[in-house]
Scaffold this motif. Sequence first.
Motif, PDB file in Angstrom:
ATOM      1  N   HIS A 125      -6.339   8.270   3.439  1.00  0.00           N
ATOM      2  CA  HIS A 125      -7.486   7.374   3.579  1.00  0.00           C
ATOM      3  C   HIS A 125      -7.400   6.324   2.483  1.00  0.00           C
ATOM      4  N   LYS A 126      -7.103   5.093   2.872  1.00  0.00           N
ATOM      5  CA  LYS A 126      -6.989   3.988   1.920  1.00  0.00           C
ATOM      6  C   LYS A 126      -8.236   3.116   1.989  1.00  0.00           C
ATOM      7  N   PHE A 127      -8.432   2.353   0.929  1.00  0.00           N
ATOM      8  CA  PHE A 127      -9.517   1.374   0.934  1.00  0.00           C
ATOM      9  C   PHE A 127      -9.067   0.128   0.191  1.00  0.00           C
TER      10      PHE A 127
ATOM     11  N   GLY B 260      -7.470   2.509  -8.460  1.00  0.00           N
ATOM     12  CA  GLY B 260      -6.686   3.128  -7.397  1.00  0.00           C
ATOM     13  C   GLY B 260      -7.224   2.720  -6.043  1.00  0.00           C
ATOM     14  N   SER B 261      -6.420   2.920  -4.999  1.00  0.00           N
ATOM     15  CA  SER B 261      -6.835   2.558  -3.635  1.00  0.00           C
ATOM     16  C   SER B 261      -6.528   3.664  -2.629  1.00  0.00           C
ATOM     17  N   ASP B 262      -6.078   4.820  -3.118  1.00  0.00           N
ATOM     18  CA  ASP B 262      -5.772   5.962  -2.244  1.00  0.00           C
ATOM     19  C   ASP B 262      -6.921   6.958  -2.366  1.00  0.00           C
ATOM     20  N   GLY B 263      -7.814   6.961  -1.374  1.00  0.00           N
ATOM     21  CA  GLY B 263      -9.012   7.793  -1.451  1.00  0.00           C
ATOM     22  C   GLY B 263      -8.724   9.273  -1.465  1.00  0.00           C
TER      23      GLY B 263
ATOM     24  N   MET C 280      -5.118  15.324  -3.620  1.00  0.00           N
ATOM     25  CA  MET C 280      -5.338  14.232  -4.561  1.00  0.00           C
ATOM     26  C   MET C 280      -6.559  13.371  -4.214  1.00  0.00           C
ATOM     27  N   PRO C 281      -7.749  13.991  -4.071  1.00  0.00           N
ATOM     28  CA  PRO C 281      -8.958  13.177  -3.890  1.00  0.00           C
ATOM     29  C   PRO C 281      -9.204  12.322  -5.131  1.00  0.00           C
TER      30      PRO C 281
END
Length: 390
Positions: free
Chosen positions: A243-245, A294-297, A287-288
């Motif tokens: 899940h990216k943002f 960062g951009s990796d949820g 890795m929550p």
Amino acid sequence: MKDYIHSDRIIHQIEGGKKGPVILFFAGIHGNEPAGVLALKKVLPALEKQKENISGSIYGIIGNKPALSQERRYIDEDLNRLWVSAYMDKLEEKTTLMEEEKEMKELLQLINEIISKTSGPLYFIDFHTTSSKSYPFITINDALINRKFAIRFPVPIVLGIEEYLDGPMLSYINQKGYVAIGFEAGQHQDERSISHTEAFIYLTLNFTGSIKKKNFPNLVRNFDELKQSSGALHKVFEIVYLHKFGQWDRFKMHVGFESFQVIRKGMDLAMHNDQIVKSPYTGRIFMPLYQSQGSDGFFIIHRIPYFALKLSAFLRKLKIDNLLTFLPGVSWEEKDKMVLKVNLKTALFLAKPFFHLLGYRVRRQEGDFLRMSNRERVAKKKMYRREKWY
């Protein structure tokens, strides 16, 4: 020409009393992850006292010096997302560099200098920690040489990160064909992360043949420490979702998730731009994100069955992928580099797990086409063939 091997980027360098492997330990690629730096500063000077019992060369290397000094993940850009060939090729043309571009350029020159001075087996180990609570674990690009080496460590192994992240340093190293593994030692603030990293350093040196148990009796304790810290999770997992943002998005994980925690499809995990994020799969969260940069949820991982790992290794050794282009919708884009172009309209019957078995991971999707890359054909198997772990 600057001598990078004697730069202040080197935490410590050891030249053993005997010929052997060359091991490069990297730490602090992210500046808010100091555990690897602290561990190397403790272990390598202690090893210096026994260098007559050490084979080969050992380097402890700092990643992002400016970010470490400010205890930030990065200053301008994530240093562990910049190692893309097309981007790096343009670096020489730029007149003004961001902080991380300066760091990458110097790291690359150092790596190339070390490689040019050796013909023996080379190992690249990158140390990290996570923002959430976690068991220690290994991440690798999916090449058999990485699998064979990583399986020696009594911690979980996660495959496929190259399919979801652009530009990690270890992916660039793997494209060159060398053994390269990442070790995530635990949470940033957990003092045990330093101890886990110390244990991993000693085990790496033992598994590569740089040190022997008879000279380092604490190796059994190092192994047991990591084994106990990992519980019963000495398994191999695969990333199935990220899940990216975006840079300007608002993202916040719900409190309390830990890496490898079991989650169910439909479970509330986070808020993204004031919308509830529900898990699209049943699996384990990985890795929550519990930090501001960062951009990796979060990732979701599934365990890979043992028979699938064995089948994958068998098919790759037979080089079955030579036959893939006989299938409709599949062609070589760059045959020398083993990049496949897959037309999704005519190859719908070929699922990603099929390509994963053969070592192909999605590099990018453009419209109806997938471009899938393979690490097996570039792996320097001859370099490692005489190693005990191989």
